[in-house]
Scaffold this active site. Structure first.
Site, PDB file in Angstrom:
ATOM      1  N   ASP A 179       0.787  -1.144  -0.202  1.00  0.00           N
ATOM      2  CA  ASP A 179       0.115  -0.151  -0.120  1.00  0.00           C
ATOM      3  C   ASP A 179       0.338   1.137   0.051  1.00  0.00           C
ATOM      4  O   ASP A 179       1.886   1.077   0.856  1.00  0.00           O
ATOM      5  CB  ASP A 179      -0.967  -0.186   1.478  1.00  0.00           C
ATOM      6  CG  ASP A 179      -1.722   0.503   0.932  1.00  0.00           C
ATOM      7  OD1 ASP A 179      -2.426   1.340  -0.059  1.00  0.00           O
ATOM      8  OD2 ASP A 179      -3.215   1.356   1.652  1.00  0.00           O
ATOM      9  N   HIS A 235       3.357   3.288  -8.298  1.00  0.00           N
ATOM     10  CA  HIS A 235       2.844   0.905  -9.664  1.00  0.00           C
ATOM     11  C   HIS A 235       4.314   1.764  -9.687  1.00  0.00           C
ATOM     12  O   HIS A 235       4.736   0.262  -9.732  1.00  0.00           O
ATOM     13  CB  HIS A 235       2.155   2.197 -10.457  1.00  0.00           C
ATOM     14  CG  HIS A 235       0.320   1.779  -9.563  1.00  0.00           C
ATOM     15  ND1 HIS A 235      -0.137   1.829  -7.597  1.00  0.00           N
ATOM     16  CD2 HIS A 235      -0.967   3.168  -9.483  1.00  0.00           C
ATOM     17  CE1 HIS A 235      -1.011   2.587  -7.594  1.00  0.00           C
ATOM     18  NE2 HIS A 235      -1.699   3.187  -8.628  1.00  0.00           N
ATOM     19  N   LEU A 295      12.169 -19.750  -4.197  1.00  0.00           N
ATOM     20  CA  LEU A 295      11.318 -19.035  -3.015  1.00  0.00           C
ATOM     21  C   LEU A 295       9.302 -19.021  -3.725  1.00  0.00           C
ATOM     22  O   LEU A 295       9.598 -19.125  -5.277  1.00  0.00           O
ATOM     23  CB  LEU A 295      11.103 -17.697  -3.527  1.00  0.00           C
ATOM     24  CG  LEU A 295      10.312 -16.429  -2.702  1.00  0.00           C
ATOM     25  CD1 LEU A 295       9.993 -16.261  -1.466  1.00  0.00           C
ATOM     26  CD2 LEU A 295       9.948 -14.723  -3.352  1.00  0.00           C
TER      27      LEU A 295
HETATM   28  C1  IPE Z   1      -6.014  -2.553  -0.141  1.00  0.00           C
HETATM   29  O1  IPE Z   1      -4.859  -1.752  -1.110  1.00  0.00           O
HETATM   30  C2  IPE Z   1      -5.509  -3.644  -1.856  1.00  0.00           C
HETATM   31  C3  IPE Z   1      -4.510  -3.758  -2.240  1.00  0.00           C
HETATM   32  C4  IPE Z   1      -2.688  -3.361  -1.796  1.00  0.00           C
HETATM   33  C5  IPE Z   1      -3.967  -4.360  -3.514  1.00  0.00           C
HETATM   34  P1  IPE Z   1      -6.085  -0.167  -1.111  1.00  0.00           P
HETATM   35  O2  IPE Z   1      -4.898   1.124  -1.272  1.00  0.00           O
HETATM   36  O3  IPE Z   1      -6.456  -0.599  -2.828  1.00  0.00           O
HETATM   37  O4  IPE Z   1      -7.221  -0.336   0.450  1.00  0.00           O
HETATM   38  P2  IPE Z   1      -8.089   0.083   0.332  1.00  0.00           P
HETATM   39  O5  IPE Z   1      -8.982   0.779  -0.296  1.00  0.00           O
HETATM   40  O6  IPE Z   1      -7.749   1.205   1.337  1.00  0.00           O
HETATM   41  O7  IPE Z   1      -9.128  -0.682   1.991  1.00  0.00           O
HETATM   42  C1  IPE Z   2      -1.254   0.136  -3.511  1.00  0.00           C
HETATM   43  O1  IPE Z   2      -0.979   1.655  -3.864  1.00  0.00           O
HETATM   44  C2  IPE Z   2      -1.496  -0.305  -5.336  1.00  0.00           C
HETATM   45  C3  IPE Z   2      -2.337  -0.778  -5.939  1.00  0.00           C
HETATM   46  C4  IPE Z   2      -3.628  -0.503  -3.787  1.00  0.00           C
HETATM   47  C5  IPE Z   2      -2.940  -1.122  -6.968  1.00  0.00           C
HETATM   48  P1  IPE Z   2      -2.113   2.631  -3.422  1.00  0.00           P
HETATM   49  O2  IPE Z   2      -2.326   2.807  -4.988  1.00  0.00           O
HETATM   50  O3  IPE Z   2      -3.329   1.749  -2.952  1.00  0.00           O
HETATM   51  O4  IPE Z   2      -1.812   3.968  -3.133  1.00  0.00           O
HETATM   52  P2  IPE Z   2      -2.201   4.673  -1.964  1.00  0.00           P
HETATM   53  O5  IPE Z   2      -2.710   3.988  -1.036  1.00  0.00           O
HETATM   54  O6  IPE Z   2      -3.457   5.598  -2.588  1.00  0.00           O
HETATM   55  O7  IPE Z   2      -1.512   5.522  -1.716  1.00  0.00           O
HETATM   56 MG    MG Z   3      -3.669   2.646  -0.899  1.00  0.00          MG
END
Ligand code: IPE
Ligand code: IPE
Ligand code: MG
Length: 238
Positions: free
Chosen positions: A12, A29, A123
């Site tokens: 995240d 990303h 792994l």
């Molecule tokens: C959780 O992250 C899902 C992934 C890391 C793929 P999100 O950023 O999408 O989750 P929420 O919406 O904050 O719960």
């Molecule tokens: C996690 O990073 C990657 C995915 C869920 C695809 P986020 O895209 O959720 O990044 P934030 O949480 O908005 O910073």
């Molecule tokens: Mg996120």
């Protein structure tokens, strides 16, 4: 040190990390995907046998279309890199989640990668794509009902916990010992609800693209220092 056999990570904070650098979310990303490669290497070097990452959830489709498109393009590239890494490091790659909603070319690349790496003994790396734990359980129940209806399974099949586990996407993979979530959020967001019944959780404010080998070791050390009265299989460890 007590090294966890299976580490699961909720990746995240890609967006927030990019924003803090004045860059677009997609840059986050891209760098996040690069970091997955790094952490796979570090995890194996440190003696971790299974690594599972949450890369795209069933809920993530509701993000703006441009962002979802960019993530899917990145995934196409990533799967190619991942095949090279699998070959080099003898990594076994599996995708968990409902693959049927992904574009056909992505599904084909996943099938090829899974087949190519299936006998590798390095792994064991699981990528959760279009994954949601509730959806996984729903699909498992659905497949059992179908097997009973079609006569593959007898009508009086006993539904044990092992039976349910063996119908999940993670069949054959031990439950995670340690779950890490980066970027300060402290929730599961529909990840491995069944499998994390006894998992230790570790949260860090570090955003995923900045999560380094040192951060991984910090999490492992924290895990190792926790005292468990009972192991996950019920045996007394203290
Ligand atoms: C959780 O992250 C899902 C992934 C890391 C793929 P999100 O950023 O999408 O989750 P929420 O919406 O904050 O719960
Ligand atoms: C996690 O990073 C990657 C995915 C869920 C695809 P986020 O895209 O959720 O990044 P934030 O949480 O908005 O910073
Ligand atoms: Mg996120």
């Amino acid at each position: 040190m007590n090294i966890p056999e299976h580490v699961a990570i909720i990746l995240d904070g890609n967006g927030r990390w990019a924003k803090s650098k004045g860059m677009p979310r997609t840059y986050g990303h891209t760098m996040g995907a690069k970091n997955v490669e790094e952490i796979c290497r570090s995890a194996w070097e440190k003696g971790i046998k299974y690594l599972t990452v949450y890369a795209f959830s069933t809920e993530n489709w509701s993000r703006p279309q441009e962002e979802v498109g960019a993530i899917m393009d990145l995934l196409r590239n990533y799967l190619k890199t991942c095949k090279k890494t699998a070959e080099k490091n003898h990594m076994r790659v599996r995708v968990i989640g409902d693959k049927t909603r992904l574009d056909p070319d992505i599904q084909a690349a996943i099938a090829e990668l899974e087949e190519f790496s299936r006998d590798f003994d390095g792994l064991s790396f699981q990528i959760a794509l279009n994954y949601g734990s509730r959806d996984e359980i729903r699909r498992a129940v659905d497949s059992v009902l179908r097997e009973i209806k079609s006569g593959v399974l007898p009508e009086d099949t006993e539904i044990t916990e092992e039976f349910i586990s063996s119908h999940l996407d993670t069949a054959g993979i031990p439950d995670p010992d340690l779950l890490i979530r980066t970027s300060g959020e402290e929730r599961l967001s529909n990840f491995l609800l069944w499998q994390c019944a006894y998992t230790e959780f570790y949260f860090t404010d570090v955003h995923w693209p900045a999560f380094s080998e040192e951060e991984l070791m910090r999490a492992v050390e924290d895990y190792s220092s926790r005292q468990r009265r009972y192991g996950k299989t019920g045996e007394q460890v203290l």
